[in-house]
Design a protein around this motif. Structure first.
Motif, PDB file in Angstrom:
ATOM      1  N   MET A  38      70.503  11.892 -14.614  1.00  0.00           N
ATOM      2  CA  MET A  38      70.240  12.749 -13.462  1.00  0.00           C
ATOM      3  C   MET A  38      69.505  11.994 -12.362  1.00  0.00           C
ATOM      4  O   MET A  38      68.951  12.592 -11.444  1.00  0.00           O
ATOM      5  CB  MET A  38      69.468  13.994 -13.881  1.00  0.00           C
ATOM      6  N   LYS A  66      61.151  16.353  -8.263  1.00  0.00           N
ATOM      7  CA  LYS A  66      61.570  15.404  -7.231  1.00  0.00           C
ATOM      8  C   LYS A  66      61.609  16.052  -5.841  1.00  0.00           C
ATOM      9  O   LYS A  66      61.599  15.337  -4.832  1.00  0.00           O
ATOM     10  CB  LYS A  66      62.939  14.809  -7.574  1.00  0.00           C
ATOM     11  N   GLN A  67      61.636  17.358  -5.781  1.00  0.00           N
ATOM     12  CA  GLN A  67      61.677  18.037  -4.490  1.00  0.00           C
ATOM     13  C   GLN A  67      60.377  17.860  -3.706  1.00  0.00           C
ATOM     14  O   GLN A  67      60.345  18.123  -2.502  1.00  0.00           O
ATOM     15  CB  GLN A  67      61.964  19.536  -4.679  1.00  0.00           C
ATOM     16  N   ARG A 100      65.704  20.357 -16.208  1.00  0.00           N
ATOM     17  CA  ARG A 100      65.672  20.901 -14.853  1.00  0.00           C
ATOM     18  C   ARG A 100      64.365  20.566 -14.158  1.00  0.00           C
ATOM     19  O   ARG A 100      64.299  20.438 -12.931  1.00  0.00           O
ATOM     20  CB  ARG A 100      65.853  22.418 -14.898  1.00  0.00           C
ATOM     21  N   TYR A 110      64.291  17.568 -11.815  1.00  0.00           N
ATOM     22  CA  TYR A 110      64.956  17.849 -10.534  1.00  0.00           C
ATOM     23  C   TYR A 110      63.991  18.569  -9.603  1.00  0.00           C
ATOM     24  O   TYR A 110      63.847  18.213  -8.428  1.00  0.00           O
ATOM     25  CB  TYR A 110      66.209  18.691 -10.768  1.00  0.00           C
ATOM     26  N   TRP A 111      63.315  19.593 -10.115  1.00  0.00           N
ATOM     27  CA  TRP A 111      62.386  20.357  -9.284  1.00  0.00           C
ATOM     28  C   TRP A 111      61.199  19.495  -8.850  1.00  0.00           C
ATOM     29  O   TRP A 111      60.733  19.600  -7.708  1.00  0.00           O
ATOM     30  CB  TRP A 111      61.909  21.593 -10.042  1.00  0.00           C
TER      31      TRP A 111
END
Length: 273
Positions: free
Chosen positions: A225, A184-185, A178, A181-182
């Protein structure tokens, strides 16, 4: 954010690879590894940056091999890059090293333990080179926002974050998928370090252990992902490597590992269209 390191696009529509041995064990060894990896990547038509360290400043034991030193190591990397027409990368540990190494290599890397060192980040940012910043084993993914804000404040527009596992008890790391993903924000490219993520820090007493066989497994998971790039250390004989042998990919396995990663990327690309 996307940018180029020579002809290698970072943050574009396809992943790139950071590949090479942990350390520059000798000049001959460096050339052998660079030629072998380039042959594989050329055959598979994959963009890659050759990586190797001139100094492993964070070895477990004072008796451990550290490298060939900044001047010799950077000269070797520069000559490899020039002759083979490939971008090259190395670690830096101090502001002076960042300034000097930037004269030779195409990409600077900030080690995980130093990712919060503002003076080092500023020196890398102002070197004129792109920067790969490894997330410390002690940081949460959202702590990387502060790193990004520092790089932005220092005027750097070409940097990436690198996930390399999080401390999980003693002598062990775990990867929380996870986190990427975070990370990449925050708008910058994110790379997954597959080989350091399977380390067992200090697990051999006077040296770091690792679970080499798990590196491709985790790399495939990261690729599924939509990660921007994959970092993997590669060695022709990792069981006899002078540093980080237990987690380095065998050169003889590299083509298969990269082929599988590209298949996963294609599947992901089809899924998100």
């Amino acid at each position: 954010m996307s940018f180029f390191i020579q002809n290698v696009e970072v943050g574009g529509s396809r992943p790139f690879y950071l590949l090479g041995p942990c350390s520059l064990e000798s000049e001959e060894f460096a050339w052998q590894m660079a030629r072998s990896i380039k042959e594989i990547c050329d055959r598979l038509k994959l963009p890659f940056v050759f990586k190797a360290s001139y100094d492993k400043a964070n070895r477990t034991s004072v008796k451990s091999f550290r490298g060939l030193g900044l001047e010799t190591g950077c000269r070797i990397l520069a000559e490899i890059g020039k002759e083979m027409q490939i971008p090259v990368m190395t670690d830096v540990h101090t502001e002076a090293q960042a300034t000097r190494a930037a004269e030779y290599v195409d990409l600077l890397q900030v080690p995980a333990f130093l990712c919060r060192q503002s003076d080092l980040l500023e020196a890398c940012a102002k070197s004129g080179r792109p920067v790969n910043i490894k997330k410390g084993q002690f940081l949460a993914p959202w702590d990387c926002k502060n790193i990004c804000e520092k790089m932005d404040a220092f005027g750097c527009t070409q940097y990436m974050l690198c996930e390399r596992g999080t401390t999980f008890g003693y002598n062990n790391l775990v990867v929380d998928m996870r986190g990427m993903y975070w990370m990449k924000q925050y708008g910058c490219p994110v790379v997954f370090d597959a080989t350091h993520s399977v380390q067992r820090p200090g697990g051999l007493g006077g040296a770091t252990g690792g679970d080499r066989e798990l590196a491709p497994v985790l790399a495939n998971a990261a690729m599924s992902m939509g990660i921007d790039g994959v970092f993997m250390e590669v060695h022709s004989d990792p069981d006899h490597a002078l540093s980080d042998g237990p987690n380095q990919i065998r050169l003889s396995d590299l083509e298969k590992v990269l082929t599988n990663l590209e298949l996963v990327h294609r599947a992901w690309s089809q899924m998100v269209r």
